[in-house]
Scaffold this motif. Structure first.
Motif, PDB file in Angstrom:
ATOM      1  N   TYR A 104       0.840  -1.186   0.000  1.00 28.76           N
ATOM      2  CA  TYR A 104       0.000   0.000   0.000  1.00 28.76           C
ATOM      3  C   TYR A 104       0.876   1.238   0.000  1.00 28.76           C
ATOM      4  N   LYS A 120      -6.849   7.184  -6.416  1.00 31.11           N
ATOM      5  CA  LYS A 120      -7.293   6.304  -7.503  1.00 31.11           C
ATOM      6  C   LYS A 120      -6.139   5.864  -8.397  1.00 31.11           C
ATOM      7  N   GLN A 123      -4.823   2.977  -6.454  1.00 30.78           N
ATOM      8  CA  GLN A 123      -5.844   1.938  -6.409  1.00 30.78           C
ATOM      9  C   GLN A 123      -5.902   1.177  -7.731  1.00 30.78           C
ATOM     10  N   SER A 128      -3.380  -2.484  -2.023  1.00 30.66           N
ATOM     11  CA  SER A 128      -4.322  -3.134  -1.118  1.00 30.66           C
ATOM     12  C   SER A 128      -5.025  -2.123  -0.223  1.00 30.66           C
ATOM     13  N   ALA A 129      -4.375  -0.978   0.003  1.00 29.42           N
ATOM     14  CA  ALA A 129      -4.934   0.081   0.837  1.00 29.42           C
ATOM     15  C   ALA A 129      -4.170   1.360   0.543  1.00 29.42           C
ATOM     16  N   ASP A 156     -14.052   3.130  -2.193  1.00 37.22           N
ATOM     17  CA  ASP A 156     -14.152   1.673  -2.167  1.00 37.22           C
ATOM     18  C   ASP A 156     -12.777   1.014  -2.128  1.00 37.22           C
ATOM     19  N   ILE A 157     -11.901   1.542  -1.296  1.00 34.91           N
ATOM     20  CA  ILE A 157     -10.607   0.925  -1.018  1.00 34.91           C
ATOM     21  C   ILE A 157     -10.324   1.170   0.451  1.00 34.91           C
TER      22      ILE A 157
END
Length: 213
Positions: A104, A120, A123, A128-129, A156-157
């Motif tokens: 991440y 984004k 992402q 993963s985060a 949505d992450i």
């Protein structure tokens, strides 16, 4: 959903044990020599060996060379790579794929930054985060500063909140941001790199209180 917690900047065996005893989900090992919380590979290896299953070991890197990461992974079992420098999405993916690790990215929340677009980018690359930290012109994490939590996005992450967290404010931080996880270092220390075991306990109590509301 329960908020996860990582205690970062572990440099001593006894501090690692205190983190485990307090019920944290992860420990962080800093492999960035300019940091006062830097841990040598030989010490990190000892710490990693005492961490039980279900507690993740996260390695923090700042613009590290691939050979440096390879050497560390040869000695230290890391579950996740945390990139805390100027690594591009492409560089993160390339490094993580070479070693078969999840990763991440830490992003410092600067006033002029298009935070959503930056999140984004990573992402899309497969992070993963994303960890959101306070911005400092020189320091890479561990600043003790916090950014405006009202800027914390809903995406949505999994997002990790860092920067200026303490046992006194972590419950409020969780309630305000609804973050997936919190990451603390200086807020549970008696001095840089030396953890206060009572503060770790109090921090985790605050995490549980925030998760329950």
């Amino acid at each position: 959903m329960r908020t996860r917690a990582k205690i970062c900047g572990i440099t001593r065996l006894e501090d690692a044990q205190a983190v485990v005893n307090a019920g944290a989900d992860a420990i962080g090992l800093v492999f960035y020599e300019p940091s006062p919380r830097y841990v040598a590979v030989s010490q990190a290896e000892k710490i990693a060996k005492m961490i039980p299953p279900y507690v993740q070991i996260v390695g923090l890197f700042v613009n590290a060379e691939i050979d440096e990461i390879r050497n560390i992974l040869h000695h230290v079992t890391l579950d996740v790579l945390q990139f805390h420098g100027h690594e591009t999405p492409e560089q993160c993916v390339s490094i993580a794929q070479q070693f078969g690790k999840r990763w991440y990215k830490a992003i410092q929340v600067k006033p002029e930054l298009d935070l959503i677009a930056e999140i984004k980018r990573y992402q899309k690359a497969g992070a993963s985060a994303i960890l959101l930290d306070a911005w400092h012109p020189e320091l890479k994490g561990g600043t003790g500063l916090q950014f405006d939590w009202s800027q914390f996005p809903r995406l949505d992450i999994p997002l990790i909140l860092a920067g200026g967290l303490t046992p006194e404010n972590v419950t409020e931080a969780i309630e305000t941001t609804q973050t997936f996880a919190v990451d603390v270092s200086g807020g549970v220390e008696v001095s840089k790199g030396i953890k206060d075991h009572q503060l770790i306990e109090k921090f985790m109590q605050g995490v549980h209180c925030g998760s329950a509301k």
